[in-house]
Design a protein around this motif. Structure first.
Motif: not given
Length: 416
Positions: A81-95
Motif C-alpha cells: 500500500q506504500r508504493t506504486r510498484v513492487v519489484a521482488t527478487t525473493v525466490g523460489p517464488y513458490a515458497k
C-alpha cells in the motif's frame, strides 16, 4: 495513480534488496532511475537492509527501509500500500512469493518479479488475475532473462510482420546464438522446488509439461501437435542461413509458455498456427549433432539427478547456492545474443534480435527488471491498457522495448 488507489508515498520498493540480485537491482535503480524517483528497500532484516543502503553510497542514504517477512501478510499488505510498484527478487517464488503478489493484486499495486516457475505462475494466474483486473494492477511475472528476451523478441517480430502486411507468424524458433554467463543459484533453487512439489503429484507434472500451462483458456488453444522443448534440430530446418545442429535451451520449457500466453492474451494475434520453440547454438562443425545430443542428455540427467536423493546430495555440493553470484568483473564479461526466426502465412521469412552486454542472469537481468519497474512507475499512461496477471510483452510492450534500447540493448526485427 496506481490502479484505482490513491497516490503512493513511494514509486518502487525493491523487495529482497539485501540479496545478491536485489542489491544489483537497487544499485541499478539508484544510478539510473529518473531524478525524483522515490525508491524503498524491502526485506526481512533491518540490519542487512541498512548494510545494503550503506553500500549503495550517498545517493541512497535517505532511502526508506521497509521490514516485511515473506509470510507476514499484514506487513506485506502495508508494504504494497506504500508504493506504486513492487519489484521482488525473493525466490523460489513458490515458497516465498504467493503472499506478496496477492497483496499487490489486492492493493492495486503493480508488481514485477524474476520467476521461472511454471507452477507458481499458473497458481498466481488462478488466484490473482481477476482480482488484479478489478483493482487495476499489472502483475508481470518473469521480467529478467526469464523471459523478457523471448517475449519481446517475438513481440517486435510480430510488429514488423504486421507493419509489412506479411500475414501471421507460423513456425517460430528462438536461437541462442551467443551466451556467456552462469546459471544463478536462484534458478537452480527454483528448479529444485518445482521438482519437489510435482514429483509425487501426477496432476502437477502434467500441468508443468503442457505447452499451454499458462494459457488463459487452454480449451481455445489450437492443436498444433506435439511441441517438444528438449528437441535437437538441424539449423537449416529453422532457417536456410543457419549451420550446424541446435541443442535444447535450458530455459525453453518456461519461456515458451510465457510467449504462448502473450499470444493468447492478445486473442492469438501472432496467429492460430503460431508454433514456438527455443534452442541454442553449439557451433557449426560436423560434430554439432553429437554435442547437441549430449546437451539434451545432460539436461535430462540434471532433472533426474535433482529428483533422486543420492545424486541430489552430490549436485547440491557443486551447483550454485541461492544468494551466490559472480564477481563484478565476471558479470561485465557476460553477454547474450538471441535471434528469433519465423515464416509467415504468406511464406515470407523474418528475424528479430535481442542482444545485450552483461551476465544474462545477473547484471543484464537487473537492467531488465529495473526498466520493467520504471516502465510501470513512470510511463503508466503510455503502457498497453490491459490489467491482471500479464506478460512483459502484454503489460509493457513498446515502452519497455524503448527503455531497454536506451539502456544499451539491441532489439530489432527485419525481413530476410
Amino acid at each position: 495513480m496506481t490502479g484505482t488507489s490513491p497516490a503512493r508515498e513511494l514509486d518502487i520498493i525493491v523487495y529482497g534488496a539485501s540479496g545478491f540480485v536485489g542489491k544489483l537491482l537497487a544499485d541499478y535503480l539508484v544510478k539510473h532511475a529518473p531524478e525524483g524517483t522515490k525508491i524503498g528497500l524491502g526485506g526481512r532484516s533491518l540490519e542487512k537492509l541498512a548494510a545494503t543502503r550503506a553500500d549503495l553510497g550517498t545517493a541512497a542514504a535517505d532511502l526508506p527501509l521497509i521490514i516485511a517477512d515473506a509470510d507476514d501478510a499484514t506487513a506485506l499488505k502495508a508494504l504494497a500500500q506504500r508504493t506504486r510498484v513492487v519489484a521482488t527478487t525473493v525466490g523460489p517464488y513458490a515458497k516465498y512469493g504467493h503472499t506478496l503478489v496477492h497483496e499487490c493484486a489486492s492493493a492495486g499495486t503493480h508488481y514485477v518479479d524474476l520467476t521461472g516457475e511454471v507452477l507458481f505462475h499458473r497458481e498466481s494466474i488462478d488466484a490473482n488475475h481477476e482480482l488484479a483486473v478489478s483493482t487495476g494492477a499489472k502483475i508481470v511475472h518473469s521480467c529478467g532473462f526469464d523471459s523478457i528476451p523471448s517475449d519481446l523478441g517475438v513481440h517486435v517480430l510480430h510488429e514488423k510482420v504486421t507493419a509489412d502486411g506479411a500475414g501471421e507468424l507460423t513456425d517460430t524458433t528462438l536461437v541462442v546464438t551467443a551466451l556467456r554467463g552462469g546459471v544463478s543459484g536462484g534458478t537452480i533453487d527454483s528448479l529444485r522446488n518445482q521438482i519437489d512439489v510435482s514429483k509425487d503429484d501426477a496432476r502437477l507434472r502434467k500441468l508443468a509439461a503442457s505447452p499451454y500451462s499458462l494459457s488463459p483458456d487452454r480449451d481455445r488453444e489450437p492443436d498444433l501437435g506435439r511441441q517438444n522443448d528438449v528437441s535437437v534440430v538441424d539449423g537449416k530446418k529453422i532457417d536456410p542461413s543457419l549451420k550446424g545442429w541446435k541443442a535444447p535451451f535450458v530455459m525453453a520449457s518456461y519461456n515458451t509458455r510465457v510467449v504462448r500466453r502473450s499470444n493468447a492474451l492478445r486473442e492469438w494475434a501472432y496467429g492460430k498456427k503460431f508454433k514456438y520453440s527455443e534452442v541454442m547454438s553449439v557451433g557449426s562443425s560436423v560434430v554439432s549433432p553429437v554435442i547437441a545430443g549430449g546437451v539434451a542428455v545432460g539436461l535430462g540427467a540434471l532433472v533426474a539427478g535433482l529428483a533422486l536423493p543420492p545424486t541430489r546430495f552430490l549436485l547440491d555440493k557443486v551447483l550454485p547456492a541461492p544468494g551466490e553470484g559472480p564477481s563484478e568483473s565476471t558479470q561485465k564479461k557476460g553477454h547474450f545474443t538471441l535471434d528469433v526466426f519465423t515464416t509467415t502465412t504468406t511464406g515470407a521469412r523474418y528475424t528479430s534480435r535481442v542482444k545485450a552486454k552483461g551476465d544474462p542472469g545477473y547484471s543484464a537481468t537487473a537492467v531488465m527488471l529495473g526498466e520493467s519497474a520504471l516502465s510501470l512507475a513512470k510511463d503508466h499512461k503510455d503502457l498497453p491498457p490491459a490489467t491482471g496477471v500479464l506478460t512483459p510483452a502484454t503489460a509493457l510492450g513498446d515502452v519497455l522495448v524503448e527503455r531497454l534500447r536506451a539502456a544499451g540493448f539491441e532489439i530489432s526485427a527485419r525481413k530476410l
